[in-house]
Design an enzyme around this catalytic site. Sequence first.
Site, PDB file in Angstrom:
ATOM      1  N   GLU A 277       0.823  -1.214   0.000  1.00 12.15           N
ATOM      2  CA  GLU A 277       0.000   0.000   0.000  1.00 12.15           C
ATOM      3  C   GLU A 277       0.854   1.259   0.000  1.00 12.15           C
ATOM      4  OE1 GLU A 277      -2.985   0.223   3.084  1.00 12.15           O
ATOM      5  OE2 GLU A 277      -4.413  -0.897   1.892  1.00 12.15           O
ATOM      6  N   HIS A 298       7.490 -26.886  -1.228  1.00 10.47           N
ATOM      7  CA  HIS A 298       6.784 -27.993  -1.880  1.00 10.47           C
ATOM      8  C   HIS A 298       5.664 -27.493  -2.782  1.00 10.47           C
ATOM      9  CE1 HIS A 298       8.810 -31.113   0.590  1.00 10.47           C
ATOM     10  NE2 HIS A 298       9.019 -30.039   1.333  1.00 10.47           N
ATOM     11  N   LYS A 413     -13.936   0.224  -3.632  1.00  5.07           N
ATOM     12  CA  LYS A 413     -15.012   0.585  -2.694  1.00  5.07           C
ATOM     13  C   LYS A 413     -16.139   1.290  -3.443  1.00  5.07           C
ATOM     14  CE  LYS A 413     -12.038   1.126   1.342  1.00  5.07           C
ATOM     15  NZ  LYS A 413     -11.412   2.106   2.231  1.00  5.07           N
TER      16      LYS A 413
HETATM   17  O1  PA5 Z   1      -3.281   1.148   6.152  1.00  5.98           O
HETATM   18  C1  PA5 Z   1      -4.395   1.587   5.946  1.00  5.98           C
HETATM   19  O2  PA5 Z   1      -4.624   2.805   5.971  1.00  5.98           O
HETATM   20  C2  PA5 Z   1      -5.570   0.668   5.683  1.00  5.98           C
HETATM   21  O3  PA5 Z   1      -5.199  -0.643   5.583  1.00  5.98           O
HETATM   22  C3  PA5 Z   1      -6.589   0.785   6.808  1.00  5.98           C
HETATM   23  O4  PA5 Z   1      -5.966   0.480   8.008  1.00  5.98           O
HETATM   24  C4  PA5 Z   1      -7.774  -0.134   6.576  1.00  5.98           C
HETATM   25  O5  PA5 Z   1      -8.357   0.143   5.348  1.00  5.98           O
HETATM   26  C5  PA5 Z   1      -8.801   0.023   7.675  1.00  5.98           C
HETATM   27  O6  PA5 Z   1      -9.234   1.353   7.765  1.00  5.98           O
HETATM   28  P1  PA5 Z   1      -9.991   1.883   9.036  1.00  5.98           P
HETATM   29  O7  PA5 Z   1      -9.087   1.808  10.197  1.00  5.98           O
HETATM   30  O8  PA5 Z   1     -10.354   3.286   8.680  1.00  5.98           O
HETATM   31  O9  PA5 Z   1     -11.216   1.012   9.218  1.00  5.98           O
END
Ligand code: PA5
Length: 423
Positions: A277, A298, A413
């Site tokens: 990310e 494996h 989303k």
């Molecule tokens: O690293 C990030 O920003 C994301 O993975 C969020 O942690 C994840 O989408 C969850 O978001 P939230 O804490 O707003 O529910």
Amino acid sequence: MISLDLGHIMTEVDFDSYRDRVRQIHHDMHQKIGAGSDFLGWIDWPLAYDKEEFQRILDLAERMKGKYDTVLVCGIGGSYLGARAALEMIKGLYPNDGIEVIFIGNTFSHTYLSQILEHIRDREVVLNVISKSGTTTETSISFRIFKKFMEEKYGAEAKERIYATTDAKRGTLKALADQEGYEEFVIPDNIGGRYSVFTAVGLLPLALSGVNITELMQGALDAFHDLNNEDLLSNPAYQYAVMRRILNEKGYTAEYFVTYHLQLTMIAEWWKQLFGESEGKEFKGVLPTSACFSTDLHSLGQFIQEGSKMEYETILYIDNMPQDIIFPDDAEDLDHMNYLSGKPLSWVNQMAFEGTLSAHSEVGNNPNMVIHLRDNSARAFGYMIYFFFLACGMSCYLLDINPFNQPGVEVYKKKMFSLLGKE
Ligand code: PA5
């Protein structure tokens, strides 16, 4: 606590040409300037963390001791991976302390969630819901279902057993927690989800699960001091970051994060989120993927050895893991395994590591880096996480990427909300 072995990377390394750039980025990160700088709160968090809230977490865990045998952790992505990675690395997959930790809020799978509802029917439960935005769909769906379970099971007492970790001031979850009177914990504005394991996001579920969070934060602080060093030639976190760039520039587009214990697979999942990310933007970045050896030798071993060459490997090797087994002798030796009689399994695993390292690097010509971590303690976990935070920030800035946003995640989303009929 950590050392980086670059003896198997099968390529010339010229760190000198990166030294000035690394020094500059180091100072920018520590002064909290540059792209995404509003989210650099994690950099001095091991020193600056909220001590009052930390004590509240310890107090809550102490107060509830003996009143539960099941911890439900409701969150997704950065709001659960760090806690799960820590828990499994430190306590193992089958700890014998009578506390079961179950992760919800990270899936729409009706089968998984239904089975959990059945599984915990007669258990004594506490529930920690974690969401920075307070509106993440997977988390909100699970939370509504399990909140109802808690209210039906405990009535008015449910609110003593539900804890909300979210933004300090805003959001749907914040408003709901205020309304219901849940104890609240904060995800700071300047720390993004995947950099949040040292905040209440990680610390509360870990404290409830019996992990020593004081030791964990001490490890993070040790790393903060050791790695607050601008010099590439003596900073292993920056060397790892620069090696990623050097290998990527040489045409390697995938990185296997390899571990040698099944209880470390969630560390790999956490690492994949951190680097994926943070770095996968503007059509740049190294694909973070993972394998647990020898198990996956494996399945993936053939491809890694002889398939198309796009990957290098980063092995997280923990030098001291507990609870060894001495391989038993057998008088009849029907399975022809007596050549290992009396040997510890840790040694067998180590030989698998050494043999595979040699096969993949010397024969397969895959670059291999080895990150040695001292042990699987809470302190080592804290140290390792800070090491990867720093390496990831450096790796992204070297690629001119903002490490702290994730614009691409929004696209699925929007498509899904339109199908679900959300306004
Ligand atoms: O690293 C990030 O920003 C994301 O993975 C969020 O942690 C994840 O989408 C969850 O978001 P939230 O804490 O707003 O529910």
